[in-house]
Structure formats: C-alpha cells, structure tokens
Design a protein around this motif. Structure first.
Motif, mmCIF file in Angstrom:
data_model
loop_
_atom_site.group_PDB
_atom_site.id
_atom_site.type_symbol
_atom_site.label_atom_id
_atom_site.label_comp_id
_atom_site.label_asym_id
_atom_site.label_seq_id
_atom_site.Cartn_x
_atom_site.Cartn_y
_atom_site.Cartn_z
ATOM 1 N N ALA A 1 -102.420 49.213 -37.500
ATOM 2 C CA ALA A 1 -101.514 48.310 -38.220
ATOM 3 C C ALA A 1 -100.085 48.845 -38.152
ATOM 4 O O ALA A 1 -99.122 48.079 -37.970
ATOM 5 N N ALA A 2 -99.927 50.167 -38.282
ATOM 6 C CA ALA A 2 -98.598 50.775 -38.174
ATOM 7 C C ALA A 2 -98.030 50.590 -36.769
ATOM 8 O O ALA A 2 -96.828 50.341 -36.597
ATOM 9 N N TYR A 3 -98.890 50.699 -35.753
ATOM 10 C CA TYR A 3 -98.435 50.489 -34.374
ATOM 11 C C TYR A 3 -97.929 49.066 -34.174
ATOM 12 O O TYR A 3 -96.845 48.851 -33.605
ATOM 13 N N LEU A 4 -98.702 48.089 -34.631
ATOM 14 C CA LEU A 4 -98.294 46.693 -34.467
ATOM 15 C C LEU A 4 -97.007 46.412 -35.234
ATOM 16 O O LEU A 4 -96.144 45.647 -34.773
ATOM 17 N N HIS A 5 -96.874 47.025 -36.402
ATOM 18 C CA HIS A 5 -95.638 46.846 -37.173
ATOM 19 C C HIS A 5 -94.461 47.503 -36.452
ATOM 20 O O HIS A 5 -93.357 46.939 -36.410
ATOM 21 N N ALA A 6 -94.706 48.685 -35.873
ATOM 22 C CA ALA A 6 -93.636 49.383 -35.154
ATOM 23 C C ALA A 6 -93.169 48.588 -33.948
ATOM 24 O O ALA A 6 -91.977 48.577 -33.622
ATOM 25 N N ARG A 7 -94.099 47.922 -33.279
ATOM 26 C CA ARG A 7 -93.727 47.126 -32.105
ATOM 27 C C ARG A 7 -92.819 45.966 -32.471
ATOM 28 O O ARG A 7 -92.105 45.436 -31.629
ATOM 29 N N ALA A 8 -92.842 45.549 -33.732
ATOM 30 C CA ALA A 8 -91.998 44.433 -34.176
ATOM 31 C C ALA A 8 -90.765 44.916 -34.927
ATOM 32 O O ALA A 8 -90.010 44.101 -35.454
ATOM 33 N N THR A 9 -90.561 46.222 -34.961
ATOM 34 C CA THR A 9 -89.454 46.792 -35.726
ATOM 35 C C THR A 9 -88.412 47.371 -34.796
ATOM 36 O O THR A 9 -88.742 48.164 -33.901
ATOM 37 N N ALA A 10 -87.159 46.998 -34.995
ATOM 38 C CA ALA A 10 -86.070 47.520 -34.176
ATOM 39 C C ALA A 10 -85.986 49.032 -34.337
ATOM 40 O O ALA A 10 -86.075 49.563 -35.436
ATOM 41 N N GLY A 11 -85.822 49.721 -33.219
ATOM 42 C CA GLY A 11 -85.727 51.172 -33.251
ATOM 43 C C GLY A 11 -87.058 51.885 -33.107
ATOM 44 O O GLY A 11 -87.091 53.098 -32.930
ATOM 45 N N TRP A 12 -88.163 51.148 -33.186
ATOM 46 C CA TRP A 12 -89.479 51.765 -33.059
ATOM 47 C C TRP A 12 -90.246 51.254 -31.855
ATOM 48 O O TRP A 12 -91.346 51.717 -31.582
ATOM 49 N N LYS A 13 -89.679 50.306 -31.119
ATOM 50 C CA LYS A 13 -90.354 49.823 -29.922
ATOM 51 C C LYS A 13 -90.363 50.922 -28.858
ATOM 52 O O LYS A 13 -89.588 51.858 -28.910
ATOM 53 N N GLY A 14 -91.212 50.757 -27.894
ATOM 54 C CA GLY A 14 -91.237 51.709 -26.794
ATOM 55 C C GLY A 14 -92.005 52.971 -27.129
ATOM 56 O O GLY A 14 -93.132 52.932 -27.612
ATOM 57 N N ARG A 15 -91.395 54.141 -26.881
ATOM 58 C CA ARG A 15 -92.101 55.409 -26.947
ATOM 59 C C ARG A 15 -92.591 55.735 -28.360
ATOM 60 O O ARG A 15 -93.696 56.257 -28.528
ATOM 61 N N LYS A 16 -91.789 55.458 -29.382
ATOM 62 C CA LYS A 16 -92.210 55.781 -30.743
ATOM 63 C C LYS A 16 -93.474 55.016 -31.117
ATOM 64 O O LYS A 16 -94.415 55.572 -31.691
ATOM 65 N N ALA A 17 -93.500 53.740 -30.790
ATOM 66 C CA ALA A 17 -94.693 52.938 -31.070
ATOM 67 C C ALA A 17 -95.878 53.436 -30.249
ATOM 68 O O ALA A 17 -97.019 53.450 -30.734
ATOM 69 N N ALA A 18 -95.621 53.866 -29.014
ATOM 70 C CA ALA A 18 -96.706 54.361 -28.167
ATOM 71 C C ALA A 18 -97.350 55.603 -28.770
ATOM 72 O O ALA A 18 -98.574 55.767 -28.718
ATOM 73 N N TYR A 19 -96.541 56.482 -29.338
ATOM 74 C CA TYR A 19 -97.094 57.684 -29.970
ATOM 75 C C TYR A 19 -98.013 57.304 -31.132
ATOM 76 O O TYR A 19 -99.066 57.917 -31.334
ATOM 77 N N ILE A 20 -97.618 56.300 -31.883
ATOM 78 C CA ILE A 20 -98.446 55.848 -33.007
ATOM 79 C C ILE A 20 -99.776 55.304 -32.490
ATOM 80 O O ILE A 20 -100.840 55.558 -33.070
#
Length: 360
Positions: free
Chosen positions: A313-332
């Motif tokens: 759920a945190a990953y999906l939220h990160a993918r929709a959040t500016a600044g968390w797309k890309g590598r940060k979301a991938a780590y999650i």
C-alpha cells in the motif's frame, strides 16, 4: 483400504518423480537462456537505441537519423520512445531483448521458452498428482506450497508471453529462482504426503491459500522487474551524465527494456494483484473465525501478512506522490516483497504460531 493406500503411495512417488523431472528440464531451459544472452550479440538497433536519449521527460518530439544512400540523404524518423515514470528525466527506447536482435540469440531464446513450457507442464502434473495422492488441495505444507508456487510463477510468466507481452527478459532470473525454490523444497522441505491437520481441513484452504500463492507469484515477477529497473536506471543515468559503463553492463543492460518500461511493468502487476492480496487477508480472517473462533489474534502469520499489505500500500501511494516516484518507490516495493518472503519462510520455519504447518 490396502489397495487405496497402495494407490496413494504410487501417486505420491509419481508426483516426486515428476517434480524431479521438471527440475531436469528447467536446468536445460536455464542453459538455453544463458546461451541466448551469451550468443546473442548486441545488434545495431540495440547500440543505436542505447545511445539515444531525449532532452526532456515526456517529450516525444521527432528526432531524425540521417542515412546516406547512393550520394543522397534519406531522413528516418526516430522509433517511438517510452516515457520514464520519474518526472524530470529523459526518455529512452527499449533495448532489443536478451537475444540482442540476432537470429542466433532468438533461436536459443525460443528453445529456452519451449523447454520452460515443457518443464511447467511436467511440474504442474506433479502438483496435480500430489493432490490426487492425498485427496485434497496440494498445499498443506511448505513442500507442497513451494512446488505449487513455482508452478504458478512460471504459469504467470508464460501467460504474459502468450499475451504477446515483451517479458522474455524475465526468463533467466525466473528459471534460476524456480530451480533454487525446487532445490530447497526437495532437499529441506520434503515431507511425506499426509492428511491435513484439523485447522486446515476446510474449503477455505482452496480459497485462501490459492489466492496467496497466486499473489506471491505475481509479486515475485514484479520484484524481479523492480530490481532490474534499479540497475537499468543507474545505467541510463551514467550514460546521460557522460559516464562509460563497463563491457558487461553494456552487454546486459542495453538489451533490457528501458527503465521506464520496467518500472511501468512492476507497477502494473503489483497494482493489479494488490486487491487480491487484500482479499487473501480477509479470507484468512474469515477462516480463522471458523477454525479458532476469532477473526484476528495478532498471530505471527497474520501480523506479517498485514505488514506485507502495508508495504505494498505504501508503494502504491509512493508511486502517486510527487518526489517518491522512481527509485524511492522501487525500494519500498522490494522491502514489501522481502516482507512477503519472511512471512513465508521466516514465520513458517523460525516462529512458533498457529500457522506453523511447514512439516520440517
């Protein structure tokens, strides 16, 4: 009774034989995939694609390549590029694939896929035979869960291929992991076929555990794509900043899909299966209510299932959040899949709980 017991024992031995046979075929597929990567040299298309980068993300402006023909100049349009998920970065077209765009590499790739299909059919037959030998769903312990899990993972991969999706790059890591999974299952998790403990003897076994297996298999495919995305993204960043990657990095990473394509694939499969994982937890709670008289008791398996749910759920939220797309979301996403693995291996083997049915 004696005849029935003898028949069940024969089916159990046949199941074991089929599982070992599938491992042999998977091994041949592994070497064919290795040949696909080693003998499939980078094509001209692949080298050109790796050298092309866009100036701004999301831009699909026409870029031209000039080709001289008999003293004249012909102008060709640049192939369609893929937009990266992370804002503010460049566009890069997909690589030519593991075969490198060569006939020889493609031949070995097709052989590898054919062997994978054969191994899948043999392994699936082993799982079905195991079910027939025990007259129940073939996932009452970790050995049965592992063999079914690898079967479903390969089936999902072949399903993507059948749907004409560009996922043949998944073949080598998938077959490698399946061999490791079956090796662990047959070496350390192997248990004789037996009847279920009373708590598992329910129709919910077919519903709850089957969805958990399917979710885990698809989460695995997403995790592989996420890991490759991180490597490919670093490679593209190095090229964009004028770096000079090594020969091995060029040979392997240039052939993969663009970082954007890998990121998009992992996001789509994780997002698609997340609702089913939610249903898995709900179904497990309902089953717990029937078996133990309570829907939620903070058992170790329940806790880590919920932690896994929170991770995705945190990953999906990160993918929709500016600044968390890309590598940060991938780590999650990788952390979330790590939680799933611990929920399966760690909790079942090392933690004492109501869900300790490993049989080891």
């Amino acid at each position: 009774m004696i005849l029935a017991a003898t028949t069940n024992e024969s089916l159990a031995r046949m199941s074991d034989m089929l599982i070992y046979s599938s491992m042999a075929v998977y091994t041949l597929a592994f070497f064919a995939h290795i040949a696909e990567w080693v003998l499939g040299s980078r094509s001209k298309v692949g080298r050109t694609a790796a050298a092309l980068t866009s100036r701004t993300a999301g831009a699909t402006a026409a870029v031209t390549v000039q080709v001289k023909q008999a003293g004249s100049t012909a102008v060709l349009d640049k192939p369609k590029v893929v937009t990266r998920a992370a804002a503010g970065t460049r566009d890069v077209p997909d690589g030519p694939g593991a075969a490198g765009g060569t006939v020889k590499g493609d031949l070995y790739g097709r052989i590898a896929v054919s062997l994978t299909v054969l191994a899948f059919l043999v392994e699936a037959s082993g799982v079905v035979t195991r079910a027939l030998s025990v007259h129940r769903a073939p996932w009452g312990n970790m050995y049965e869960f592992s063999t079914t899990f690898s079967t479903v993972a390969v089936g999902a991969y072949l399903g993507f291929l059948f749907a004409k999706k560009n996922v043949r790059w998944l073949g080598l890591p998938l077959v490698t992991t399946v061999l490791l999974d079956l090796g662990v299952a047959t070496t350390w998790l192997k248990t004789p076929s037996d009847q279920l403990v009373p708590a598992l003897d329910s129709y919910w076994l077919w519903i709850h555990v089957s969805t958990a297996i399917f979710c885990g298999a698809v989460f695995y495919l997403g995790a592989v794509a996420t890991l490759l995305y991180l490597f490919r993204d670093s490679y593209e960043n190095k090229l964009a900043t004028g770096g000079n990657p090594g020969a091995f990095a060029r040979s392997v990473l240039e052939r993969l899909p663009a970082a954007a394509s890998l990121d998009k694939f992992s996001y789509r499969v994780n997002a698609a299966v997340f609702p089913l994982w939610t249903f898995t937890i709900i179904a497990g709670a309902i089953w717990a209510g029937d078996a133990w008289g309570r829907y939620w008791g903070w058992d170790a398996k329940e806790v880590w299932s919920f932690i896994t749910w929170v991770g995705y759920a945190a990953y999906l939220h990160a993918r929709a959040t500016a600044g968390w797309k890309g590598r940060k979301a991938a780590y999650i996403a990788l952390v979330a899949f790590g939680c799933f693995l611990f929920n399966y291996y760690g909790v079942n083997i090392f933690v004492s709980s109501k869900h300790s049915y490993s049989g080891v």
